[in-house]
Design an enzyme around this catalytic site. Sequence first.
Site, PDB file in Angstrom:
ATOM      1  N   LYS A  28     -33.502 -28.075  70.443  1.00  0.00           N
ATOM      2  CA  LYS A  28     -34.621 -27.922  71.401  1.00  0.00           C
ATOM      3  C   LYS A  28     -35.246 -26.532  71.237  1.00  0.00           C
ATOM      4  CE  LYS A  28     -35.981 -30.333  74.182  1.00  0.00           C
ATOM      5  NZ  LYS A  28     -37.021 -31.406  74.137  1.00  0.00           N
ATOM      6  N   TYR A  88     -27.553 -29.640  70.394  1.00  0.00           N
ATOM      7  CA  TYR A  88     -28.695 -30.118  71.180  1.00  0.00           C
ATOM      8  C   TYR A  88     -29.617 -28.959  71.561  1.00  0.00           C
ATOM      9  CZ  TYR A  88     -31.353 -31.183  75.398  1.00  0.00           C
ATOM     10  OH  TYR A  88     -32.366 -31.283  76.322  1.00  0.00           O
ATOM     11  N   THR A 146     -35.964 -27.520  77.827  1.00  0.00           N
ATOM     12  CA  THR A 146     -34.786 -27.410  78.685  1.00  0.00           C
ATOM     13  C   THR A 146     -34.381 -25.951  78.928  1.00  0.00           C
ATOM     14  OG1 THR A 146     -32.405 -27.866  78.706  1.00  0.00           O
ATOM     15  CG2 THR A 146     -33.414 -27.725  76.563  1.00  0.00           C
ATOM     16  N   ASP A 147     -33.655 -25.733  80.016  1.00  0.00           N
ATOM     17  CA  ASP A 147     -33.117 -24.387  80.279  1.00  0.00           C
ATOM     18  C   ASP A 147     -31.976 -24.032  79.320  1.00  0.00           C
ATOM     19  OD1 ASP A 147     -31.152 -26.087  81.298  1.00  0.00           O
ATOM     20  OD2 ASP A 147     -31.110 -25.201  83.300  1.00  0.00           O
ATOM     21  N   GLU A 148     -31.409 -25.069  78.656  1.00  0.00           N
ATOM     22  CA  GLU A 148     -30.242 -24.812  77.800  1.00  0.00           C
ATOM     23  C   GLU A 148     -30.567 -23.902  76.625  1.00  0.00           C
ATOM     24  OE1 GLU A 148     -27.581 -27.904  76.887  1.00  0.00           O
ATOM     25  OE2 GLU A 148     -27.869 -28.945  78.771  1.00  0.00           O
TER      26      GLU A 148
HETATM   27  P1  NAD Z   1     -33.581 -39.535  77.349  1.00  0.00           P
HETATM   28  O1  NAD Z   1     -32.551 -39.414  76.273  1.00  0.00           O
HETATM   29  O2  NAD Z   1     -33.265 -40.290  78.577  1.00  0.00           O
HETATM   30  O3  NAD Z   1     -34.910 -40.181  76.743  1.00  0.00           O
HETATM   31  C1  NAD Z   1     -35.449 -39.809  75.508  1.00  0.00           C
HETATM   32  C2  NAD Z   1     -36.485 -40.858  75.124  1.00  0.00           C
HETATM   33  O4  NAD Z   1     -37.067 -40.467  73.867  1.00  0.00           O
HETATM   34  C3  NAD Z   1     -35.906 -42.258  74.913  1.00  0.00           C
HETATM   35  O5  NAD Z   1     -36.739 -43.220  75.516  1.00  0.00           O
HETATM   36  C4  NAD Z   1     -35.897 -42.430  73.403  1.00  0.00           C
HETATM   37  O6  NAD Z   1     -36.044 -43.778  72.990  1.00  0.00           O
HETATM   38  C5  NAD Z   1     -37.108 -41.594  73.013  1.00  0.00           C
HETATM   39  N1  NAD Z   1     -37.042 -41.127  71.624  1.00  0.00           N
HETATM   40  C6  NAD Z   1     -35.977 -40.549  71.001  1.00  0.00           C
HETATM   41  N2  NAD Z   1     -36.292 -40.258  69.731  1.00  0.00           N
HETATM   42  C7  NAD Z   1     -37.585 -40.625  69.561  1.00  0.00           C
HETATM   43  C8  NAD Z   1     -38.488 -40.559  68.458  1.00  0.00           C
HETATM   44  N3  NAD Z   1     -38.100 -40.054  67.289  1.00  0.00           N
HETATM   45  N4  NAD Z   1     -39.747 -41.021  68.619  1.00  0.00           N
HETATM   46  C9  NAD Z   1     -40.138 -41.548  69.809  1.00  0.00           C
HETATM   47  N5  NAD Z   1     -39.327 -41.638  70.881  1.00  0.00           N
HETATM   48  C10 NAD Z   1     -38.076 -41.183  70.750  1.00  0.00           C
HETATM   49  O7  NAD Z   1     -34.013 -38.049  77.679  1.00  0.00           O
HETATM   50  P2  NAD Z   1     -34.496 -37.413  79.071  1.00  0.00           P
HETATM   51  O8  NAD Z   1     -33.327 -36.989  79.833  1.00  0.00           O
HETATM   52  O9  NAD Z   1     -35.479 -38.336  79.682  1.00  0.00           O
HETATM   53  O10 NAD Z   1     -35.221 -36.113  78.520  1.00  0.00           O
HETATM   54  C11 NAD Z   1     -36.610 -36.127  78.175  1.00  0.00           C
HETATM   55  C12 NAD Z   1     -36.999 -34.757  77.669  1.00  0.00           C
HETATM   56  O11 NAD Z   1     -36.756 -33.785  78.689  1.00  0.00           O
HETATM   57  C13 NAD Z   1     -36.184 -34.286  76.465  1.00  0.00           C
HETATM   58  O12 NAD Z   1     -37.039 -33.599  75.605  1.00  0.00           O
HETATM   59  C14 NAD Z   1     -35.135 -33.358  77.048  1.00  0.00           C
HETATM   60  O13 NAD Z   1     -34.752 -32.383  76.120  1.00  0.00           O
HETATM   61  C15 NAD Z   1     -35.906 -32.761  78.201  1.00  0.00           C
HETATM   62  N6  NAD Z   1     -35.094 -32.310  79.365  1.00  0.00           N
HETATM   63  C16 NAD Z   1     -34.169 -33.136  79.926  1.00  0.00           C
HETATM   64  C17 NAD Z   1     -33.470 -32.715  81.066  1.00  0.00           C
HETATM   65  C18 NAD Z   1     -32.459 -33.604  81.745  1.00  0.00           C
HETATM   66  O14 NAD Z   1     -31.775 -33.143  82.664  1.00  0.00           O
HETATM   67  N7  NAD Z   1     -32.328 -34.866  81.368  1.00  0.00           N
HETATM   68  C19 NAD Z   1     -33.709 -31.452  81.599  1.00  0.00           C
HETATM   69  C20 NAD Z   1     -34.657 -30.606  80.973  1.00  0.00           C
HETATM   70  C21 NAD Z   1     -35.354 -31.071  79.863  1.00  0.00           C
HETATM   71  O1  DAU Z   2     -29.897 -28.230  81.661  1.00  0.00           O
HETATM   72  C1  DAU Z   2     -30.758 -29.256  81.236  1.00  0.00           C
HETATM   73  C2  DAU Z   2     -29.965 -30.260  80.441  1.00  0.00           C
HETATM   74  O2  DAU Z   2     -29.207 -31.022  81.375  1.00  0.00           O
HETATM   75  C3  DAU Z   2     -30.851 -31.167  79.596  1.00  0.00           C
HETATM   76  O3  DAU Z   2     -31.537 -30.406  78.638  1.00  0.00           O
HETATM   77  C4  DAU Z   2     -30.002 -32.240  78.890  1.00  0.00           C
HETATM   78  O4  DAU Z   2     -30.851 -33.137  78.198  1.00  0.00           O
HETATM   79  C5  DAU Z   2     -29.237 -32.999  79.961  1.00  0.00           C
HETATM   80  O5  DAU Z   2     -28.392 -33.950  79.350  1.00  0.00           O
HETATM   81  C6  DAU Z   2     -28.403 -32.045  80.822  1.00  0.00           C
HETATM   82  O6  DAU Z   2     -27.350 -31.441  80.012  1.00  0.00           O
HETATM   83  P1  DAU Z   2     -25.871 -31.210  80.595  1.00  0.00           P
HETATM   84  O7  DAU Z   2     -24.938 -31.126  79.455  1.00  0.00           O
HETATM   85  O8  DAU Z   2     -25.862 -30.116  81.596  1.00  0.00           O
HETATM   86  O9  DAU Z   2     -25.701 -32.612  81.407  1.00  0.00           O
HETATM   87  P2  DAU Z   2     -24.427 -33.599  81.551  1.00  0.00           P
HETATM   88  O10 DAU Z   2     -24.783 -34.576  82.620  1.00  0.00           O
HETATM   89  O11 DAU Z   2     -23.964 -34.124  80.247  1.00  0.00           O
HETATM   90  O12 DAU Z   2     -23.314 -32.630  82.115  1.00  0.00           O
HETATM   91  C7  DAU Z   2     -23.503 -31.923  83.330  1.00  0.00           C
HETATM   92  C8  DAU Z   2     -22.258 -31.070  83.536  1.00  0.00           C
HETATM   93  O13 DAU Z   2     -21.145 -31.934  83.807  1.00  0.00           O
HETATM   94  C9  DAU Z   2     -21.866 -30.274  82.320  1.00  0.00           C
HETATM   95  O14 DAU Z   2     -21.346 -29.018  82.737  1.00  0.00           O
HETATM   96  C10 DAU Z   2     -20.780 -31.093  81.653  1.00  0.00           C
HETATM   97  C11 DAU Z   2     -20.109 -31.774  82.840  1.00  0.00           C
HETATM   98  N1  DAU Z   2     -19.559 -33.117  82.582  1.00  0.00           N
HETATM   99  C12 DAU Z   2     -20.338 -34.030  81.963  1.00  0.00           C
HETATM  100  C13 DAU Z   2     -19.867 -35.306  81.697  1.00  0.00           C
HETATM  101  C14 DAU Z   2     -20.719 -36.325  80.995  1.00  0.00           C
HETATM  102  C15 DAU Z   2     -18.268 -33.438  83.014  1.00  0.00           C
HETATM  103  O15 DAU Z   2     -17.569 -32.596  83.617  1.00  0.00           O
HETATM  104  N2  DAU Z   2     -17.803 -34.691  82.767  1.00  0.00           N
HETATM  105  C16 DAU Z   2     -18.525 -35.638  82.104  1.00  0.00           C
HETATM  106  O16 DAU Z   2     -18.024 -36.769  81.870  1.00  0.00           O
END
Ligand code: NAD
Ligand code: DAU
Length: 353
Positions: A163, A159, A133-135
């Site tokens: 990562k 989180y 992730t970019d975080e």
């Molecule tokens: P998600 O939470 O929707 O899915 C995670 C999946 O991993 C789930 O299916 C869960 O059951 C599985 N899992 C969790 N723990 C596990 C374990 N110990 N063994 C096997 N499986 C396990 O997450 P996502 O949003 O699909 O993110 C996927 C990946 O991409 C993550 O590594 C996250 O950090 C990264 N990522 C997410 C975003 C985003 O915006 N969602 C952006 C950049 C990177």
């Molecule tokens: O940047 C990549 C990341 O993006 C991934 O690594 C994470 O897995 C993914 O969950 C996401 O993280 P964020 O914290 O940015 O996503 P979220 O949707 O939780 O929040 C997006 C923005 O909105 C953040 O600034 C927090 C804000 N927010 C979120 C929620 C849930 C609100 O203002 N209200 C809310 O109820």
Amino acid sequence: MTIFVTGGAGFIGSNFVLDWLAHSSEPLVNLDVLTYAGNLENLATVDFDSRHIFVKGDIGDTEMVARLLAEHQPRAVINFAAESHVDRSIHGPEAFIQTNIVGTFHLLEAVRAYCGQLAAEAQKAFRLLHVSTDEVYGSLDKDDPAFSENNRYEPNSPYSASKAASDHLVRAYHHTYGLPVLTTNCSNNYGPYHFPEKLIPLCIHNALADKALPIYGDGQQIRDWLYVKDHCSAIRRVLEAGRLGETYNIGGWSEKPNLEVVTTLCTILDELIPRADGKNYAEQITYVTDRPGHDRRYAIDASKVELELGWKPAETFETGIRKTVQWYLDNQAWVANVTSGAYREWLGKQYGA
Ligand code: NAD
Ligand code: DAU
């Protein structure tokens, strides 16, 4: 040939599995422990596809992962498995440490042993792609340049720290043991199968349920949004042509303040499914207490993946967000299933009554 995916029942993982099977004839083993975020319903359309081999299990179970690798002999492992929600990491960091750090370590050990005994040719072709992730780069000020691959790691939440630790382990396994790794650091994804604890699906769900659209703090925090299918195409491209040991930032050059994202959703909903009382969905916007340690701005400089590997996103935010809203309107049964039971408990914990 076969590829091995972890976390393939989650949001991005399941989109990746569906896209992979649509683009390639190569079978895919999908290892997922099915936490609250893992949902086999996402994969219903490939239920009867013999190229999709689903296994319920933990990336931290080195013995089981070793057995699966020996059995299926994949040419690549792609690690999506993680705890992914920042707010949950604030309420309870332990699962994040366990899966994202300890789990990744165990996975690396299994992959190192597997890779070590491959014949020279297969070893040369083998890749472990770690999805991150970019975080990990921390927070930007308004006028800072976007994150490049050379930015320092400055994670701010449990989180992002977990990562970052996993990225460091992956890097160390390359430098120390020569494990053939690739790492991608992507910005915020959105699109189909996004669990409605995250901003975009939560607000679509709440808007339709006549509930508050919760905006943390002043709503001026900036995220860089990428349609999930574009993230999947970037991962396929990095897997295909990325240079060993390199990291690639993935993003859509699409920075938006949260408030703008939510008002855009409201405008699309006003058009597609107007409220019965004739009012605008934006009236449901409610300012709530800010997230502790909330990062102000993320932005990805995606020039490396674009120039080196020729990858570009297919969607703009405007086209992607419209598709996403339409997907949620067309898939209300999916939403109803994932928002039952434990989901309600989470809402109570995070947002109060
Ligand atoms: P998600 O939470 O929707 O899915 C995670 C999946 O991993 C789930 O299916 C869960 O059951 C599985 N899992 C969790 N723990 C596990 C374990 N110990 N063994 C096997 N499986 C396990 O997450 P996502 O949003 O699909 O993110 C996927 C990946 O991409 C993550 O590594 C996250 O950090 C990264 N990522 C997410 C975003 C985003 O915006 N969602 C952006 C950049 C990177
Ligand atoms: O940047 C990549 C990341 O993006 C991934 O690594 C994470 O897995 C993914 O969950 C996401 O993280 P964020 O914290 O940015 O996503 P979220 O949707 O939780 O929040 C997006 C923005 O909105 C953040 O600034 C927090 C804000 N927010 C979120 C929620 C849930 C609100 O203002 N209200 C809310 O109820």
